[in-house]
Design an enzyme around this catalytic site. Sequence first.
Site, PDB file in Angstrom:
ATOM      1  N   ASP A  32      -5.249  -6.820   7.863  1.00  0.00           N
ATOM      2  CA  ASP A  32      -6.089  -6.023   8.750  1.00  0.00           C
ATOM      3  C   ASP A  32      -7.428  -6.684   9.082  1.00  0.00           C
ATOM      4  O   ASP A  32      -8.344  -6.018   9.545  1.00  0.00           O
ATOM      5  CB  ASP A  32      -6.268  -4.582   8.259  1.00  0.00           C
ATOM      6  CG  ASP A  32      -6.498  -4.491   6.791  1.00  0.00           C
ATOM      7  OD1 ASP A  32      -6.953  -5.490   6.223  1.00  0.00           O
ATOM      8  OD2 ASP A  32      -6.232  -3.429   6.210  1.00  0.00           O
ATOM      9  N   ASP A  46      -6.999   2.229   6.475  1.00  0.00           N
ATOM     10  CA  ASP A  46      -5.666   1.680   6.339  1.00  0.00           C
ATOM     11  C   ASP A  46      -5.011   2.512   5.241  1.00  0.00           C
ATOM     12  O   ASP A  46      -5.711   3.109   4.427  1.00  0.00           O
ATOM     13  CB  ASP A  46      -5.820   0.223   5.907  1.00  0.00           C
ATOM     14  CG  ASP A  46      -4.492  -0.465   5.753  1.00  0.00           C
ATOM     15  OD1 ASP A  46      -3.622  -0.238   6.590  1.00  0.00           O
ATOM     16  OD2 ASP A  46      -4.340  -1.231   4.792  1.00  0.00           O
ATOM     17  N   ASP A  64      -7.668  -3.074   3.080  1.00  0.00           N
ATOM     18  CA  ASP A  64      -7.581  -3.859   1.853  1.00  0.00           C
ATOM     19  C   ASP A  64      -7.578  -5.346   2.167  1.00  0.00           C
ATOM     20  O   ASP A  64      -7.439  -6.176   1.295  1.00  0.00           O
ATOM     21  CB  ASP A  64      -6.343  -3.480   1.040  1.00  0.00           C
ATOM     22  CG  ASP A  64      -5.067  -3.682   1.825  1.00  0.00           C
ATOM     23  OD1 ASP A  64      -5.146  -4.058   3.013  1.00  0.00           O
ATOM     24  OD2 ASP A  64      -3.980  -3.476   1.262  1.00  0.00           O
TER      25      ASP A  64
HETATM   26  P1  ADP Z   1      -0.322  -0.294   6.252  1.00  0.00           P
HETATM   27  O1  ADP Z   1      -0.910   0.023   7.552  1.00  0.00           O
HETATM   28  O2  ADP Z   1       0.179   0.905   5.552  1.00  0.00           O
HETATM   29  O3  ADP Z   1      -1.208  -1.135   5.380  1.00  0.00           O
HETATM   30  P2  ADP Z   1       1.159  -2.662   7.078  1.00  0.00           P
HETATM   31  O4  ADP Z   1       0.672  -2.815   8.469  1.00  0.00           O
HETATM   32  O5  ADP Z   1       0.675  -3.621   6.067  1.00  0.00           O
HETATM   33  O6  ADP Z   1       0.966  -1.169   6.553  1.00  0.00           O
HETATM   34  O7  ADP Z   1       2.735  -2.738   7.102  1.00  0.00           O
HETATM   35  C1  ADP Z   1       3.480  -1.830   7.907  1.00  0.00           C
HETATM   36  C2  ADP Z   1       4.925  -1.790   7.563  1.00  0.00           C
HETATM   37  O8  ADP Z   1       5.513  -3.061   7.789  1.00  0.00           O
HETATM   38  C3  ADP Z   1       5.215  -1.464   6.121  1.00  0.00           C
HETATM   39  O9  ADP Z   1       5.232  -0.086   5.880  1.00  0.00           O
HETATM   40  C4  ADP Z   1       6.592  -2.109   5.954  1.00  0.00           C
HETATM   41  O10 ADP Z   1       7.578  -1.253   6.420  1.00  0.00           O
HETATM   42  C5  ADP Z   1       6.517  -3.327   6.824  1.00  0.00           C
HETATM   43  N1  ADP Z   1       6.164  -4.524   6.079  1.00  0.00           N
HETATM   44  C6  ADP Z   1       4.999  -5.213   6.163  1.00  0.00           C
HETATM   45  N2  ADP Z   1       5.003  -6.272   5.338  1.00  0.00           N
HETATM   46  C7  ADP Z   1       6.186  -6.251   4.687  1.00  0.00           C
HETATM   47  C8  ADP Z   1       6.784  -7.070   3.670  1.00  0.00           C
HETATM   48  N3  ADP Z   1       6.173  -8.135   3.156  1.00  0.00           N
HETATM   49  N4  ADP Z   1       8.016  -6.730   3.242  1.00  0.00           N
HETATM   50  C9  ADP Z   1       8.633  -5.664   3.748  1.00  0.00           C
HETATM   51  N5  ADP Z   1       8.138  -4.875   4.681  1.00  0.00           N
HETATM   52  C10 ADP Z   1       6.919  -5.133   5.155  1.00  0.00           C
HETATM   53 MG    MG Z   2      -2.307  -2.869   4.883  1.00  0.00          MG
END
Ligand code: ADP
Ligand code: MG
Length: 636
Positions: A533, A336, A529
Amino acid sequence: MNKKQKNLLLRIIIAAIFFVPLYLISEDIVHVSVPKWVVLILFLIPYLLVGYDILRKAFLGIKNGQVFDENFLMTVATVGAIALGEYGEGVAVMLLYQVGELFQSYAVGKSRRNISDLMDIRPDYANLETEDGTERVDPDEVEIGSVIVVKPGEKIPLDGVVIEGTSALNTSALTGESKPREVAVDDEVLSGSINTTGVLRIRTTTEFDESTASKILDLVENAASRKSKSENFISKFARYYTPVVCYAALALAVLPPLFCMITGVGMEHYASVGRLWGDWVLRACTFLVISCPCAVVISIPLSFFAGLGGAGREGILVKGSNYLETLSQVKTVAFDKTGTITKGNFAVTAVHHSPLDEKELLEYTALAEAHSSHPISASLRTAHGRRLDESRVTDVQELSGHGVIAKVDGRLVAVGNEKLMEKLGADYHPCSHTGTIIHIAMDGEYCGHIVISDELKEGSGEAMQELRKAGVRKTVMLTGDAESVAKKVAGEVGISEYRAGLLPADKVTAVEELLRECSGNDRLAFVGDGINDAPVLSRADIGIAMGALGSDAAIEAADVVLMDDDPRKISKAIRISRKCLAIVKQNIVLALAVKFICLILAALGIANMWIAIIADVGVMIVAVLNAIRCLFVKKL
Ligand code: ADP
Ligand code: MG
């Protein structure tokens, strides 16, 4: 050594003192003429002294219908030897067997203690603040929101927030990190860390059962019960092996002499029929001693135990030996991005706004994010920087991989990526800044965006190199973030492949695709983390959660928990597991090879019981010492 072990040691020493002169006399090395029955009775003294518990266990085993075990093997073999007049050998076998038992119980006890020492995080008491001073109570009795006082040298009993004082905390039992952690007012502290310098007043945020220390202890205590394939194999093996060996010994004692007597072949080697039978029964007894599976049976669980302990010392919690086994076969690692490769501390680098001013935009954003645990949310709240009146926020919905939607002052505020804007039909403006773009819309009307950017963790680049050195062929980054950010991060840390714009469900699909590409025994690990996920963590062959202290979801969903944020621990975990599995294999091969050689020698009449028992105890000691190597891991 505990009392039981000391007792056994004493018995062994006394029996040995008896045994040596007797043996010299019985073998006519020292000439003293005593009648044979006196020698027998004298030999029975050390025999019963050192072996009475084995005899008793064998007897109880027979009584309870669980006949075939090591105690039975040893009893039959030694009683057989003594009955045939080989007093010295019979007693020696029992004596040496007990030396082996002592050694083994000491080693197992030691490695068990090592794990619990290292996990010395169970708090004994809490100093609860009451109206008249502080009171020492069981951590179990402290309610959420109580104030506790932790003095220097004391363990923090419950998770909480510091309300007064500063100090340095030793978190090494939790994270394997030896650097002390400075804490001050408003910092979160975790139970299980040790307060080293100042007095802290802490407002507790969890009950004891839910606190970090309890959760970790649960996890460690359950780890030993999840058996690896090799351990399951061994326990099944022992169930069939011992009876088979006993029947084989019986056949060895009966069939060849019967054959001699019926056909007359080979009879000329024996002075009498009695000699013929005695010779073969003794060979059968030797065969039983040789077949005793102690070394294999003990060294495998011990090696895994030591492996789990060695990993734990480094702040790597493996939830069971089966995962240690899988970990050793990992060839593909998927990551991730946010919080795993990058710090997850976003800094706001630009704010572009239209109807609202910057301050208002940040305030609405922070309010909408008030309840999210995503790293982005924490960063946006920090950027706002002022206290939030959470009563203004209602109807919060978090859409994983998109963002959040909430009612603030009755207005519908949406904060998230382009996907979220598209979903709501808000007319967003794309932004050319590099970084993660967080768009904001209110009541469907676009209000601007905030550009935030993240930093790589210090060890990320090195971690990828280490993984390659540890034999991992493929590293893949799976992220919900935008393509441009993913590309930049992947390039900077040296990850060979990346996939961007994935929703949590897409990550599962991506992992499934990668799983199909894995051949044969190759395994895939997913490192995350634990924030949104969990499904991927459980779909991968092995789920590794990092920075898991404080994240309950991760501790539950993952198979391996890295207690601190250091991505270099991934390759370390793999190396520990490989070492552990290599040691298990070495021990199995060693034990079986020595057994096999002894069996052949015994069948040929070359090896006697002495050689057999020395080989067995010797192999066991070597195997145990070898297993203990798992506890020690090279520092990076
Ligand atoms: P990663 O795979 O990098 O861990 P996530 O799946 O957690 O990313 O989130 C993907 C995208 O969704 C983030 O880059 C963001 O654009 C958006 N996002 C997720 N959660 C939030 C939040 N709480 N506030 C704003 N944007 C969010
Ligand atoms: Mg994440």
